[in-house]
Design a protein around this motif. Structure first.
Motif, mmCIF file in Angstrom:
data_model
loop_
_atom_site.group_PDB
_atom_site.id
_atom_site.type_symbol
_atom_site.label_atom_id
_atom_site.label_comp_id
_atom_site.label_asym_id
_atom_site.label_seq_id
_atom_site.Cartn_x
_atom_site.Cartn_y
_atom_site.Cartn_z
ATOM 1 N N ARG A 306 -3.060 1.220 0.287
ATOM 2 C CA ARG A 306 -1.124 2.621 0.522
ATOM 3 C C ARG A 306 -1.989 3.784 1.019
ATOM 4 O O ARG A 306 -1.118 4.555 1.692
ATOM 5 C CB ARG A 306 -1.466 3.277 -0.706
ATOM 6 N N ALA A 307 -3.148 4.078 1.673
ATOM 7 C CA ALA A 307 -3.760 4.985 2.728
ATOM 8 C C ALA A 307 -3.420 4.466 3.849
ATOM 9 O O ALA A 307 -3.843 4.730 5.057
ATOM 10 C CB ALA A 307 -5.142 5.259 1.822
ATOM 11 N N VAL A 308 -3.965 3.075 4.192
ATOM 12 C CA VAL A 308 -4.489 3.013 5.780
ATOM 13 C C VAL A 308 -3.239 1.543 5.873
ATOM 14 O O VAL A 308 -3.157 0.621 4.986
ATOM 15 C CB VAL A 308 -5.662 2.370 5.592
ATOM 16 N N GLN A 309 -2.934 1.338 6.997
ATOM 17 C CA GLN A 309 -2.624 0.259 8.039
ATOM 18 C C GLN A 309 -3.244 -0.448 9.387
ATOM 19 O O GLN A 309 -3.943 0.297 9.654
ATOM 20 C CB GLN A 309 -1.386 0.735 8.247
ATOM 21 N N GLY A 310 -2.924 -1.754 9.447
ATOM 22 C CA GLY A 310 -3.438 -2.159 10.257
ATOM 23 C C GLY A 310 -2.794 -3.647 11.430
ATOM 24 O O GLY A 310 -2.386 -4.566 9.934
ATOM 25 N N PHE A 311 -3.344 -3.171 12.087
ATOM 26 C CA PHE A 311 -3.514 -4.906 12.502
ATOM 27 C C PHE A 311 -4.907 -5.710 12.998
ATOM 28 O O PHE A 311 -5.877 -5.073 13.658
ATOM 29 C CB PHE A 311 -2.700 -5.080 13.758
ATOM 30 N N ALA A 312 -3.898 -6.955 13.065
ATOM 31 C CA ALA A 312 -5.439 -8.048 13.927
ATOM 32 C C ALA A 312 -4.773 -9.491 14.681
ATOM 33 O O ALA A 312 -3.915 -9.976 14.563
ATOM 34 C CB ALA A 312 -6.334 -8.609 12.645
#
Ligand code: PHE
Length: 346
Positions: A306-312
């Motif tokens: 809930r605190a971080v977002q990311g893409f790969a």
């Protein structure tokens, strides 16, 4: 022939012979031949008393000059021949031998080209092991236990005891995605990495498959990272790689470790998506997989989803190199035929 002519001829013969001598043995033979007790010079000098008096002085003078000349030549030659017998004679006037200069393998060149699209955007380069834990290649990436690639015949398992049995068996990694886990285990966000490396799949060799190939993985994690960031980064990179006019397409797809997931295609440069003979009427060419990092992957590395977002994302290097160079057979890269490799400059 009178004695003076004979002396002249001797000088010419000796000069030629000394010029060619290459070994101490040959030099000794020449000494005997030109200065020895039975040499013609010795004979000439010995026969001086029998010569008519008007010739005697001249022949004697020339004969002694020749003797001195031969002795100095011999001494000088002795030194060069001795030096030459230690090291091979070098003819400095010959053209040099060309030193074959190597070059980077086309796959390395393309890997570098891909990476240098990302480094200006703040991505760091990291690498991970080719022999990987099952837990990193699969579990932490949310790949379920019953996934076919976890089957013995769909993955190269390594027949060695795992140094950390809690992380499962050892496998030749089937993708570079496990390095996402290794990076996140060690670093806190924000992070941006690209990961080049070899991957292994039990595919039979054919023009488009190899049991070993290369990928470049990417991962960006921050407090707010959106699918728009993913699109922006990848579109920019593909334009740098394939030209500013390159058209890209994001097609919905499935990966366990990203949600939502997409495959990225670029339009065939020849027909721009409508289909032609260059692209086999396909119009679009698949370039990579990507998506937003799945919450379960964040949980596996102790991040709060809930605190971080990311893409790969992950792309095949051979695929890209083949498009860049218009190649149709992946096997060319690994046969190490110099006639092929020498066509890639730099
Ligand atoms: N690991 C995927 C593959 O090898 C590619 C991928 C990487 C997809 C990262 C999404 C995100 O096919």
């Amino acid at each position: 022939m009178d004695a003076l002519q004979e002396l002249e001829q001797l000088r010419a013969e000796a000069t030629a012979a000394f010029g060619q001598v290459a070994s101490p043995d040959e030099l000794e033979r020449l000494r005997v031949r030109f200065l020895g007790r039975k040499s013609r010079l010795t004979e000439v000098l010995r026969s001086l008393p029998q010569l008519p008096p008007e010739q005697r002085a001249a022949v004697g003078k020339r004969g002694n000059e020749l003797k001195t000349f031969l002795e100095t030549s011999l001494a000088a030659k002795r030194q060069t021949v001795a030096a030459g017998s230690q090291a091979p004679a070098i003819d400095f006037t010959l053209p040099g031998l060309a030193v074959p200069v190597g070059r980077l393998h086309p796959i390395t060149q393309t890997t570098h080209a891909i990476i240098s699209c990302f480094t200006p955007m703040g991505f760091e380069v990291v690498e991970g092991p080719e022999v990987e834990f099952e837990a990193y290649n699969f579990d932490a990436l949310n790949i379920p236990k019953d996934h076919p690639s976890r089957e013995a015949f769909d993955t190269f398992f390594v027949d060695l005891p795992s140094p950390q049995p809690s992380k499962g068996r050892l496998v030749l990694r089937s993708h570079t995605s496990p390095v996402q886990i290794r990076v996140m285990e060690h670093c806190r966000p924000p992070l941006r990495v690209v990961v080049p490396g070899k991957v292994f799949r039990p595919d039979p060799l054919d023009p488009s498959h190899s049991f070993m190939f290369h990928q470049v993985e990417g991962l960006m994690v921050d407090e707010r990272t959106s699918f728009a960031d993913l699109k922006g980064v990848l579109e920019q990179v593909l334009k740098t790689l394939f030209g500013a006019k390159t058209l890209t397409r994001f097609r919905p797809h499935f990966f366990s470790f990203t949600e939502p997931s997409a495959e990225v295609d670029i339009a065939c440069a020849a027909c721009r998506g409508t289909g032609c003979s260059t692209c086999g009427q396909k119009g679009w060419l698949e370039i990579m997989g990507c998506g937003m990092v799945h919450p379960n992957v964040f949980k596996a590395v102790g991040y709060d989803p809930r605190a971080v977002q990311g893409f790969a994302f992950g792309m095949g290097v051979e695929r890209i190199a083949m498009l860049q160079h218009r190649l149709t057979d992946i096997r060319l890269f690994f046969e190490n035929d110099l006639r092929f490799l020498e066509q890639f400059s730099r």
